[in-house]
Design a protein around this motif. Structure first.
Motif, mmCIF file in Angstrom:
data_model
loop_
_atom_site.group_PDB
_atom_site.id
_atom_site.type_symbol
_atom_site.label_atom_id
_atom_site.label_comp_id
_atom_site.label_asym_id
_atom_site.label_seq_id
_atom_site.Cartn_x
_atom_site.Cartn_y
_atom_site.Cartn_z
ATOM 1 N N ALA A 24 0.735 -1.494 -0.482
ATOM 2 C CA ALA A 24 0.111 -0.137 0.318
ATOM 3 C C ALA A 24 0.854 1.262 0.018
ATOM 4 O O ALA A 24 0.269 2.335 -1.039
ATOM 5 C CB ALA A 24 -0.884 -0.227 1.578
ATOM 6 N N VAL A 25 1.771 1.191 1.348
ATOM 7 C CA VAL A 25 2.655 2.436 1.046
ATOM 8 C C VAL A 25 3.027 2.396 -0.069
ATOM 9 O O VAL A 25 3.928 3.879 -0.891
ATOM 10 C CB VAL A 25 3.631 2.275 1.980
ATOM 11 C CG1 VAL A 25 5.036 3.455 2.063
ATOM 12 C CG2 VAL A 25 3.040 2.229 3.664
ATOM 13 N N ARG A 27 2.309 1.808 -3.321
ATOM 14 C CA ARG A 27 1.522 2.435 -4.886
ATOM 15 C C ARG A 27 2.231 4.054 -4.127
ATOM 16 O O ARG A 27 1.206 4.663 -5.469
ATOM 17 C CB ARG A 27 0.100 1.185 -4.195
ATOM 18 C CG ARG A 27 0.301 0.001 -5.122
ATOM 19 C CD ARG A 27 -1.341 -0.668 -5.073
ATOM 20 N NE ARG A 27 -2.029 -0.052 -3.567
ATOM 21 C CZ ARG A 27 -2.040 -1.209 -2.549
ATOM 22 N NH1 ARG A 27 -1.401 -3.052 -3.483
ATOM 23 N NH2 ARG A 27 -2.991 -1.598 -1.873
ATOM 24 N N GLU A 28 1.150 4.042 -2.496
ATOM 25 C CA GLU A 28 0.683 5.325 -2.673
ATOM 26 C C GLU A 28 2.166 6.622 -2.918
ATOM 27 O O GLU A 28 1.883 7.341 -3.252
ATOM 28 C CB GLU A 28 0.790 5.637 -1.378
ATOM 29 C CG GLU A 28 -0.649 5.270 -0.874
ATOM 30 C CD GLU A 28 -1.541 5.203 0.890
ATOM 31 O OE1 GLU A 28 -0.664 6.444 1.118
ATOM 32 O OE2 GLU A 28 -2.111 5.412 1.020
ATOM 33 N N ASP A 31 2.670 7.627 -7.342
ATOM 34 C CA ASP A 31 1.703 8.615 -7.237
ATOM 35 C C ASP A 31 1.920 10.022 -6.144
ATOM 36 O O ASP A 31 1.528 10.270 -4.808
ATOM 37 C CB ASP A 31 0.082 7.895 -7.036
ATOM 38 C CG ASP A 31 -1.023 9.292 -7.379
ATOM 39 O OD1 ASP A 31 -0.902 10.056 -6.459
ATOM 40 O OD2 ASP A 31 -1.992 9.192 -8.270
ATOM 41 N N LEU A 34 -0.532 11.409 -4.291
ATOM 42 C CA LEU A 34 -1.033 10.342 -2.809
ATOM 43 C C LEU A 34 0.907 10.459 -1.808
ATOM 44 O O LEU A 34 0.570 10.714 -0.992
ATOM 45 C CB LEU A 34 -1.297 8.810 -3.630
ATOM 46 C CG LEU A 34 -2.923 9.014 -4.039
ATOM 47 C CD1 LEU A 34 -3.091 7.802 -3.745
ATOM 48 C CD2 LEU A 34 -3.667 9.309 -2.960
ATOM 49 N N ALA A 35 1.706 10.675 -2.723
ATOM 50 C CA ALA A 35 3.085 10.896 -1.907
ATOM 51 C C ALA A 35 3.094 11.961 -1.224
ATOM 52 O O ALA A 35 3.166 12.228 -0.333
ATOM 53 C CB ALA A 35 4.134 10.341 -2.703
ATOM 54 N N GLU A 37 0.764 13.907 0.425
ATOM 55 C CA GLU A 37 -0.126 13.853 1.514
ATOM 56 C C GLU A 37 0.220 12.894 2.055
ATOM 57 O O GLU A 37 0.194 13.066 3.213
ATOM 58 C CB GLU A 37 -1.194 13.430 0.864
ATOM 59 C CG GLU A 37 -2.634 13.024 1.688
ATOM 60 C CD GLU A 37 -4.174 12.869 0.800
ATOM 61 O OE1 GLU A 37 -4.795 12.122 1.531
ATOM 62 O OE2 GLU A 37 -3.942 13.010 -0.118
ATOM 63 N N LEU A 38 0.949 11.697 1.533
ATOM 64 C CA LEU A 38 1.060 11.196 2.749
ATOM 65 C C LEU A 38 2.738 11.194 3.530
ATOM 66 O O LEU A 38 1.887 11.160 4.696
ATOM 67 C CB LEU A 38 1.200 9.448 2.577
ATOM 68 C CG LEU A 38 2.035 8.286 2.941
ATOM 69 C CD1 LEU A 38 0.994 7.720 4.105
ATOM 70 C CD2 LEU A 38 2.908 7.166 1.983
#
Length: 204
Positions: A24-25, A27-28, A31, A34-35, A37-38
């Motif tokens: 999951a990490v 994949r984020e 992007d 998303l990266a 944001e994470l």
């Protein structure tokens, strides 16, 4: 003495999350939106419980992807350190292709649903072990740099609960610090078994 906010981010939250939820990490982080944001979420999480005076701005926090000795590497550019053991960079090194292992199951998911883990439970521990990235840091350190134009560093690695220092790193505060850190990682990693990848190949 290291400031608790950046230390918790680099030494605790990143390796814990990337190790617990590797697919999951990854994949984020692949992007850009998303990266970002994470990373900002984890940066804010690292400050929880600290007095406002100890919060550090996320200035300079960003991610770039590289290929190092045949591995995909997510390079975390961190806010400038101000004390020993704070990090200039973190590097998540993925040994396998992104689709070489199953998705891990969310802790709060049931056994029913339409997702890839539905009805199958969590993947076998050995599958997750293979998927977990290695995690390296380029840390600020005390002493004198061999390069007068930069500041001294050390390369370290977290593997689960265990930390080990791998020796002196490239001088920090220079335009070539990041690529020199990646070169140091190539030396540590060596060629990818069976891939025929040149030992020191690094491509952005």
């Amino acid at each position: 003495m290291a400031r608790p906010h950046p230390y918790a981010f680099a030494h605790v939250l990143v390796p814990q999350l990337a190790g617990r939820r590797p697919a999951a990490v990854r994949r984020e982080l692949a992007d850009p939106a998303l990266a970002r944001e994470l990373l900002l979420y984890m940066w804010e999480k690292a400050a929880e419980g600290l007095p406002p005076a100890e919060h550090v701005p996320a200035r300079g926090l960003r991610l770039t992807w590289h290929e190092v000795a045949g591995r995909a590497v997510a390079l975390l550019h961190l806010p400038a350190p101000q004390a020993s053991t704070e990090a200039h960079f973190g590097a998540l090194v993925y040994e396998n292709d992104a689709d070489d292992y199953p998705d891990e199951k969310d802790d709060n998911e049931g056994d029913e649903g339409d997702g890839p883990a539905a009805g199958s439970g969590a993947p076998a521990p050995e599958a997750l072990d293979a998927a977990r990235p290695r995690y390296f840091l380029l840390e600020a350190t005390l002493g004198r740099s061999s390069d007068e134009a930069g500041t001294p560093t050390a390369v370290g690695e977290w593997r689960g609960e265990h930390y080990r220092q791998l020796g002196r790193g490239p001088a920090a505060g220079r335009p070539d610090t990041a690529p020199n850190f990646l070169k140091a990682l190539a030396q540590v990693l060596g060629p990818l078994p069976g891939a025929g990848v040149p030992y020191m190949r690094i491509a952005r």
